[in-house]
Design a protein around this motif. Structure first.
Motif, PDB file in Angstrom:
ATOM      1  N   HIS A  54     -32.375  58.077  72.414  1.00  0.00           N
ATOM      2  CA  HIS A  54     -32.542  58.505  71.028  1.00  0.00           C
ATOM      3  C   HIS A  54     -31.796  59.808  70.725  1.00  0.00           C
ATOM      4  CE1 HIS A  54     -35.703  55.522  71.244  1.00  0.00           C
ATOM      5  NE2 HIS A  54     -35.735  55.523  69.927  1.00  0.00           N
ATOM      6  N   MET A  83     -31.605  56.974  65.483  1.00  0.00           N
ATOM      7  CA  MET A  83     -32.287  55.714  65.719  1.00  0.00           C
ATOM      8  C   MET A  83     -31.327  54.786  66.458  1.00  0.00           C
ATOM      9  SD  MET A  83     -34.132  53.419  62.848  1.00  0.00           S
ATOM     10  CE  MET A  83     -35.559  52.464  63.210  1.00  0.00           C
ATOM     11  N   VAL A  84     -31.776  54.240  67.568  1.00  0.00           N
ATOM     12  CA  VAL A  84     -30.945  53.359  68.379  1.00  0.00           C
ATOM     13  C   VAL A  84     -30.634  52.083  67.598  1.00  0.00           C
ATOM     14  CG1 VAL A  84     -30.895  51.993  70.504  1.00  0.00           C
ATOM     15  CG2 VAL A  84     -31.921  54.271  70.503  1.00  0.00           C
ATOM     16  N   LEU A 102     -38.302  57.586  64.812  1.00  0.00           N
ATOM     17  CA  LEU A 102     -37.200  56.799  65.349  1.00  0.00           C
ATOM     18  C   LEU A 102     -37.618  55.401  65.784  1.00  0.00           C
ATOM     19  CD1 LEU A 102     -35.383  59.618  67.334  1.00  0.00           C
ATOM     20  CD2 LEU A 102     -35.016  58.868  64.982  1.00  0.00           C
TER      21      LEU A 102
END
Length: 154
Positions: free
Chosen positions: A5, A14-15, A74
């Motif tokens: 992250h 945010m992945v 996230l």
């Protein structure tokens, strides 16, 4: 191991899970609310003035799992297929066990941990009038399955 992250500049992000295939995933978390024996007796006997403490904790835990991406910045919004909240009592504590399942490109560990945390907070809210010394402790991931990292059991 790199943090997923954090980007190359050290910034939170945010992945992107858009290219990952959805798989069946499940996570179980637990936590404990320790209290006076007399408080636990009131819970079990249904004698709390606010009502059924475990029912309130169960519903709040379910709601919390569904609201996790609103609380944890996230986390991805996920199509949760089930949330189960169980309780186990000892002489002076209630153990909360949350199991969350989905079919998605990312896991539900945070949803299970959030469910336990909020259920514990709700239980504390229900008993604080008779036991402000109650303690919330040992919130942890017990097990998770699915996804690239595979099966984990504490």
């Amino acid at each position: 191991m790199a943090l997923t992250h954090v980007n190359e500049k050290g910034e939170a992000h945010m992945v992107d899970v858009g290219e990952k295939p959805p798989t069946k995933r499940k996570a179980t978390a637990s936590g404990v609310v320790r209290m006076q024996k007399s408080t636990l007796d009131l819970i079990v006997q249904g004698g709390l003035a606010k009502g059924d403490a475990l029912a309130v904790a169960r519903v709040s835990g379910i709601m919390a799992a569904k609201k996790t991406p609103d609380l944890i910045p996230l986390c991805h919004p996920l199509p949760i297929s089930s949330v189960k909240i169980d309780f186990a009592t000892t002489e002076n504590s209630v153990k909360i066990i949350a199991t969350v399942a989905t079919t998605a490109p990312t896991g539900v560990e945070m949803e299970a941990l959030t469910a336990v945390s909020v259920a514990a907070l709700s239980l504390y809210d229900m008993i604080k009038a008779v036991d402000r010394s109650a303690i919330i402790e040992q919130i942890l991931l017990e097990e998770k399955s699915g996804g690239k990292s595979g099966h984990y059991v504490r």
